[in-house]
Design a protein around this motif. Structure first.
Motif, mmCIF file in Angstrom:
data_model
loop_
_atom_site.group_PDB
_atom_site.id
_atom_site.type_symbol
_atom_site.label_atom_id
_atom_site.label_comp_id
_atom_site.label_asym_id
_atom_site.label_seq_id
_atom_site.Cartn_x
_atom_site.Cartn_y
_atom_site.Cartn_z
ATOM 1 N N ARG A 91 7.159 -11.384 9.891
ATOM 2 C CA ARG A 91 6.941 -12.244 11.062
ATOM 3 C C ARG A 91 5.704 -13.130 10.862
ATOM 4 O O ARG A 91 5.733 -14.328 11.096
ATOM 5 N N ARG A 92 4.600 -12.526 10.386
ATOM 6 C CA ARG A 92 3.360 -13.280 10.165
ATOM 7 C C ARG A 92 3.540 -14.358 9.102
ATOM 8 O O ARG A 92 3.138 -15.510 9.283
ATOM 9 N N GLU A 93 4.162 -14.013 7.982
ATOM 10 C CA GLU A 93 4.352 -14.982 6.893
ATOM 11 C C GLU A 93 5.277 -16.125 7.302
ATOM 12 O O GLU A 93 5.045 -17.272 6.927
ATOM 13 N N LEU A 94 6.307 -15.823 8.072
ATOM 14 C CA LEU A 94 7.216 -16.870 8.543
ATOM 15 C C LEU A 94 6.459 -17.870 9.415
ATOM 16 O O LEU A 94 6.639 -19.082 9.297
ATOM 17 N N GLU A 95 5.576 -17.364 10.248
ATOM 18 C CA GLU A 95 4.791 -18.258 11.112
ATOM 19 C C GLU A 95 3.719 -18.999 10.325
ATOM 20 O O GLU A 95 3.531 -20.207 10.501
ATOM 21 N N GLU A 96 3.019 -18.296 9.415
ATOM 22 C CA GLU A 96 1.960 -18.943 8.633
ATOM 23 C C GLU A 96 2.490 -20.014 7.693
ATOM 24 O O GLU A 96 1.911 -21.088 7.573
ATOM 25 N N GLU A 97 3.581 -19.724 6.998
ATOM 26 C CA GLU A 97 4.082 -20.653 5.983
ATOM 27 C C GLU A 97 5.010 -21.721 6.531
ATOM 28 O O GLU A 97 5.074 -22.810 5.974
ATOM 29 N N ALA A 98 5.750 -21.383 7.601
ATOM 30 C CA ALA A 98 6.759 -22.329 8.080
ATOM 31 C C ALA A 98 6.555 -22.759 9.522
ATOM 32 O O ALA A 98 7.282 -23.629 10.004
ATOM 33 N N GLY A 99 5.613 -22.137 10.217
ATOM 34 C CA GLY A 99 5.425 -22.481 11.616
ATOM 35 C C GLY A 99 6.583 -22.035 12.481
ATOM 36 O O GLY A 99 6.819 -22.588 13.556
ATOM 37 N N ILE A 100 7.322 -21.021 12.051
ATOM 38 C CA ILE A 100 8.505 -20.545 12.768
ATOM 39 C C ILE A 100 8.212 -19.194 13.395
ATOM 40 O O ILE A 100 7.706 -18.280 12.735
ATOM 41 N N VAL A 101 8.557 -19.062 14.669
ATOM 42 C CA VAL A 101 8.482 -17.775 15.350
ATOM 43 C C VAL A 101 9.923 -17.331 15.551
ATOM 44 O O VAL A 101 10.672 -17.956 16.307
ATOM 45 N N ALA A 102 10.309 -16.293 14.855
ATOM 46 C CA ALA A 102 11.698 -15.834 14.898
ATOM 47 C C ALA A 102 11.974 -15.053 16.175
ATOM 48 O O ALA A 102 11.158 -14.249 16.612
ATOM 49 N N ALA A 103 13.136 -15.299 16.769
ATOM 50 C CA ALA A 103 13.551 -14.550 17.953
ATOM 51 C C ALA A 103 14.001 -13.144 17.555
ATOM 52 O O ALA A 103 13.926 -12.217 18.350
ATOM 53 N N ASN A 104 14.471 -13.004 16.319
ATOM 54 C CA ASN A 104 14.901 -11.692 15.835
ATOM 55 C C ASN A 104 14.660 -11.592 14.338
ATOM 56 O O ASN A 104 14.683 -12.590 13.630
ATOM 57 N N LEU A 105 14.402 -10.397 13.862
ATOM 58 C CA LEU A 105 14.318 -10.125 12.431
ATOM 59 C C LEU A 105 15.074 -8.829 12.178
ATOM 60 O O LEU A 105 14.783 -7.802 12.794
ATOM 61 N N VAL A 106 16.053 -8.906 11.292
ATOM 62 C CA VAL A 106 16.887 -7.755 10.968
ATOM 63 C C VAL A 106 16.650 -7.389 9.513
ATOM 64 O O VAL A 106 16.717 -8.265 8.642
#
Length: 190
Positions: A91-106
């Motif tokens: 979750r942290r890397e997705l936000e740091e690298e892409a600016g994306i906050v995922a609604a779900n992570l499976v």
């Protein structure tokens, strides 16, 4: 258990290099009783990556990778910090690298990048629900990351041509298809 299946015995473990990579020299005893040394990359506890899709597009990052002297497509990913769990790292890397906050992570798959030299697993997650765009926050000047939304067919074509070299991206695409989360890989032809 035959000798080929007997585990090695660890006698000692010594830190020999600490920088971007942490190398340890392990003194081990082989199944036949012979001592030897084995260097292991123990830089992080684990890494986590996310395969995010939106419709027929896949989110990838584009980064320069110095060890192979080229720009590549890979997944938003990175190593664990402190006491993070794999999903929190993803979750942290997705936000740091892409600016994306995922609604779900499976959880999608876990593998070892180089089991002959590294001790840490890579945990891959999948996200298909709507995501919101935040602002990418990069603290490391060596990370020059841009994000690209590729069509699945384009990604598959790049994989088939050998232009995708990041194992996490290839494994994530394969596992997502095998679980019916993405189209099958029948299209992987030149």
């Amino acid at each position: 258990m035959s000798q080929e299946e007997t585990k090695w015995g660890t006698v000692d473990r010594l830190l020999v290099h600490e920088g971007r990579v942490m190398l340890f020299d392990h003194t081990v005893t082989l199944p036949n009783g012979s001592p030897t040394h084995y260097e292991v990359d123990e830089s992080i506890r684990f890494a986590a990556a996310t395969l995010a899709i939106s419709g027929d597009h896949v989110l990838v990052t584009r980064q320069y990778r110095y060890p192979i002297d080229r720009w590549i497509f890979d997944l938003p990913a990175g190593g664990a910090e402190d006491d993070e769990e794999p999903i929190d790292t993803a979750r942290r890397e997705l936000e740091e690298e892409a600016g994306i906050v995922a609604a779900n992570l499976v959880p999608l798959h876990t593998f070892f990048l180089n089991p002959g030299r590294t001790s840490w697993p890579v945990h891959i997650f999948f996200s298909s629900e709507s995501t919101t765009r935040g602002t990418a926050a990069r603290d490391d000047p060596a990370e020059q990351v841009s994000t690209v939304w590729l069509r699945v067919k384009e990604l598959d074509s790049l994989i088939a041509k050998g232009e995708i070299v990041d194992p996490a991206l290839i494994i994530a695409r394969t596992m997502a298809a095998s679980r019916g989360l993405m189209p099958s890989l029948k299209s992987l032809v030149l």
